[in-house]
Enzyme design. Structure first.
Site, mmCIF file in Angstrom:
data_model
loop_
_atom_site.group_PDB
_atom_site.id
_atom_site.type_symbol
_atom_site.label_atom_id
_atom_site.label_comp_id
_atom_site.label_asym_id
_atom_site.label_seq_id
_atom_site.Cartn_x
_atom_site.Cartn_y
_atom_site.Cartn_z
ATOM 1 N N ASN A 10 -4.105 4.966 -4.218
ATOM 2 C CA ASN A 10 -4.437 3.546 -4.015
ATOM 3 C C ASN A 10 -4.763 3.180 -2.572
ATOM 4 O O ASN A 10 -5.144 2.042 -2.299
ATOM 5 C CB ASN A 10 -3.319 2.624 -4.556
ATOM 6 C CG ASN A 10 -3.107 2.817 -6.038
ATOM 7 O OD1 ASN A 10 -4.061 2.703 -6.801
ATOM 8 N ND2 ASN A 10 -1.902 3.144 -6.447
ATOM 9 N N ARG A 17 -6.736 -4.263 -2.109
ATOM 10 C CA ARG A 17 -5.374 -4.156 -2.603
ATOM 11 C C ARG A 17 -4.389 -4.983 -1.758
ATOM 12 O O ARG A 17 -4.243 -4.720 -0.556
ATOM 13 C CB ARG A 17 -5.040 -2.669 -2.488
ATOM 14 C CG ARG A 17 -3.649 -2.326 -2.674
ATOM 15 C CD ARG A 17 -3.385 -0.889 -2.318
ATOM 16 N NE ARG A 17 -2.087 -0.597 -2.850
ATOM 17 C CZ ARG A 17 -1.296 0.359 -2.420
ATOM 18 N NH1 ARG A 17 -1.700 1.169 -1.475
ATOM 19 N NH2 ARG A 17 -0.120 0.524 -2.953
ATOM 20 N N TYR A 22 -1.098 -4.981 3.006
ATOM 21 C CA TYR A 22 -1.772 -3.814 3.596
ATOM 22 C C TYR A 22 -2.924 -4.165 4.530
ATOM 23 O O TYR A 22 -3.526 -3.259 5.117
ATOM 24 C CB TYR A 22 -2.262 -2.889 2.473
ATOM 25 C CG TYR A 22 -1.122 -2.379 1.608
ATOM 26 C CD1 TYR A 22 -0.139 -1.548 2.143
ATOM 27 C CD2 TYR A 22 -1.005 -2.753 0.267
ATOM 28 C CE1 TYR A 22 0.920 -1.095 1.367
ATOM 29 C CE2 TYR A 22 0.053 -2.307 -0.519
ATOM 30 C CZ TYR A 22 1.007 -1.481 0.039
ATOM 31 O OH TYR A 22 2.061 -1.027 -0.724
ATOM 32 N N HIS A 79 8.032 7.950 -2.984
ATOM 33 C CA HIS A 79 9.270 7.554 -3.652
ATOM 34 C C HIS A 79 9.564 8.348 -4.923
ATOM 35 O O HIS A 79 10.561 8.088 -5.591
ATOM 36 C CB HIS A 79 9.208 6.051 -3.988
ATOM 37 C CG HIS A 79 8.609 5.229 -2.886
ATOM 38 N ND1 HIS A 79 9.164 5.171 -1.634
ATOM 39 C CD2 HIS A 79 7.476 4.470 -2.827
ATOM 40 C CE1 HIS A 79 8.410 4.377 -0.858
ATOM 41 N NE2 HIS A 79 7.378 3.956 -1.565
ATOM 42 N N ASP A 86 8.269 19.660 -1.547
ATOM 43 C CA ASP A 86 8.358 21.125 -1.594
ATOM 44 C C ASP A 86 7.141 21.789 -0.960
ATOM 45 O O ASP A 86 7.258 22.840 -0.319
ATOM 46 C CB ASP A 86 8.512 21.606 -3.043
ATOM 47 C CG ASP A 86 9.922 21.401 -3.581
ATOM 48 O OD1 ASP A 86 10.826 21.091 -2.782
ATOM 49 O OD2 ASP A 86 10.116 21.549 -4.807
ATOM 50 N N GLU A 97 5.359 11.389 8.672
ATOM 51 C CA GLU A 97 5.208 10.429 7.561
ATOM 52 C C GLU A 97 4.784 9.065 8.126
ATOM 53 O O GLU A 97 5.366 8.595 9.107
ATOM 54 C CB GLU A 97 6.571 10.290 6.866
ATOM 55 C CG GLU A 97 6.637 9.255 5.770
ATOM 56 C CD GLU A 97 8.094 9.013 5.293
ATOM 57 O OE1 GLU A 97 9.046 9.443 5.985
ATOM 58 O OE2 GLU A 97 8.253 8.373 4.250
ATOM 59 N N LEU A 100 1.851 2.057 6.118
ATOM 60 C CA LEU A 100 1.251 0.859 6.712
ATOM 61 C C LEU A 100 2.267 -0.286 6.747
ATOM 62 O O LEU A 100 2.390 -1.001 7.747
ATOM 63 C CB LEU A 100 0.034 0.427 5.886
ATOM 64 C CG LEU A 100 -1.149 1.402 5.901
ATOM 65 C CD1 LEU A 100 -2.064 1.116 4.722
ATOM 66 C CD2 LEU A 100 -1.917 1.288 7.202
ATOM 67 N N SER A 101 2.965 -0.460 5.641
ATOM 68 C CA SER A 101 3.919 -1.567 5.527
ATOM 69 C C SER A 101 5.304 -1.099 5.958
ATOM 70 O O SER A 101 5.573 0.107 6.052
ATOM 71 C CB SER A 101 3.964 -2.063 4.077
ATOM 72 O OG SER A 101 4.496 -1.062 3.234
ATOM 73 N N ARG A 106 11.178 -3.769 1.830
ATOM 74 C CA ARG A 106 10.562 -4.041 0.527
ATOM 75 C C ARG A 106 11.525 -3.704 -0.632
ATOM 76 O O ARG A 106 12.728 -3.648 -0.430
ATOM 77 C CB ARG A 106 9.217 -3.310 0.446
ATOM 78 C CG ARG A 106 8.236 -3.836 1.523
ATOM 79 C CD ARG A 106 6.878 -3.194 1.437
ATOM 80 N NE ARG A 106 6.230 -3.519 0.166
ATOM 81 C CZ ARG A 106 5.142 -2.877 -0.290
ATOM 82 N NH1 ARG A 106 4.595 -1.896 0.437
ATOM 83 N NH2 ARG A 106 4.604 -3.223 -1.445
ATOM 84 N N ARG A 110 11.498 1.461 -3.126
ATOM 85 C CA ARG A 110 10.758 2.017 -1.972
ATOM 86 C C ARG A 110 11.703 2.527 -0.884
ATOM 87 O O ARG A 110 11.260 2.984 0.161
ATOM 88 C CB ARG A 110 9.813 0.975 -1.378
ATOM 89 C CG ARG A 110 8.696 0.570 -2.327
ATOM 90 C CD ARG A 110 7.691 -0.359 -1.671
ATOM 91 N NE ARG A 110 7.039 -1.190 -2.658
ATOM 92 C CZ ARG A 110 5.951 -0.831 -3.367
ATOM 93 N NH1 ARG A 110 5.364 0.332 -3.161
ATOM 94 N NH2 ARG A 110 5.441 -1.646 -4.273
HETATM 95 C C1 DQA Z 1 2.745 2.643 1.432
HETATM 96 C C2 DQA Z 1 4.087 2.082 0.894
HETATM 97 C C3 DQA Z 1 4.350 2.598 -0.503
HETATM 98 O O1 DQA Z 1 5.592 2.084 -0.987
HETATM 99 C C4 DQA Z 1 3.257 2.163 -1.448
HETATM 100 O O2 DQA Z 1 3.471 2.694 -2.741
HETATM 101 C C5 DQA Z 1 1.897 2.489 -0.958
HETATM 102 C C6 DQA Z 1 1.602 2.361 0.475
HETATM 103 C C7 DQA Z 1 2.377 2.048 2.802
HETATM 104 O O3 DQA Z 1 1.490 2.594 3.439
HETATM 105 O O4 DQA Z 1 2.951 1.029 3.207
HETATM 106 O O5 DQA Z 1 0.981 2.752 -1.729
HETATM 107 O O6 DQA Z 1 2.895 4.035 1.600
#
Ligand code: DQA
Length: 144
Positions: A10, A17, A22, A79, A86, A97, A100-101, A106, A110
Site C-alpha cells: 500500500n 491513501r 501518510y 506487524h 527471518d 526500519e 512514515l507515521s 496508533r 501496530r
Molecule cells: C507504516 C505503518 C504501518 O502500520 C502501516 O500498516 C503502513 C505504513 C508507516 O509507514 O507509517 O502501511 O509502515
C-alpha cells in the site's frame, strides 16, 4: 556503498491513501526524495516496492552479496511477518526500519514490530525524512 530500499504493501498508494496520516505526496515523490538523499550521501540505491510478502522475502534473499545495507518500511507486514524477519536475519545485512507515521501513537495492533529485533535502528513519524535519516545512519554504521 549500495543500499536496497524496500517498501511494503500500500505504499504505492501514497498521496491517495489516508493523506492525513501518510501525507499528500505520492510514491514517485518518495522515490525521488530517496534517490536525491542517497546521491547527496554518495550512496547507490535501488528501490523496490511490493504488496506481496513472498516477493519481499525473495528481494531480501537476492540482496545477499549485492547490497551493503537495507532500509525497509514493511508497512502492514511489520506487524505480522515472521517470514520477513527471518529473511533479514538470514542474510545478516545491516537493516534499518522506517515508518512514515508514528506507529507508537496508533492502534494496539501496530505496537508489535517483528522486524525490529533484526534492525540496527528504527525511525518513525518523520515522514519522508525518516528514509534520509536511515540512509545517513547506515552509512555511518557501516563506516565504523
Ligand atoms: C507504516 C505503518 C504501518 O502500520 C502501516 O500498516 C503502513 C505504513 C508507516 O509507514 O507509517 O502501511 O509502515
Amino acid at each position: 556503498m549500495k543500499f536496497l530500499i524496500i517498501n511494503g504493501p500500500n505504499l504505492n498508494m501514497l498521496g491517495i491513501r489516508e493523506p492525513s496520516i501518510y501525507g499528500a505526496q505520492d510514491y514517485p515523490a518518495l522515490i525521488r526524495f530517496i534517490e536525491k538523499s542517497a546521491e547527496e550521501a554518495g550512496i547507490e540505491v535501488s528501490c523496490f516496492q511490493s504488496n506481496h510478502e513472498g516477493a519481499i522475502v525473495d528481494e531480501i534473499q537476492k540482496a545477499l552479496g549485492v547490497y551493503d545495507g537495507i532500509v525497509i518500511n514493511p508497512a502492514a507486514y511489520t506487524h505480522t511477518s515472521v517470514a520477513i524477519l527471518d529473511a533479514v536475519k538470514a542474510v545478516s545485512i545491516p537493516t534499518v526500519e522506517v515508518h512514515l507515521s508514528d506507529v507508537s501513537k496508533r492502534e494496539d495492533f501496530r505496537q508489535i514490530s517483528y522486524i525490529r529485533q533484526a534492525c540496527v535502528k528504527t525511525y518513525t513519524g518523520l515522514g519522508f525524512e525518516g528514509y534520509r535519516q536511515a540512509i545517513l545512519f547506515l552509512k555511518e554504521y557501516l563506516a565504523k
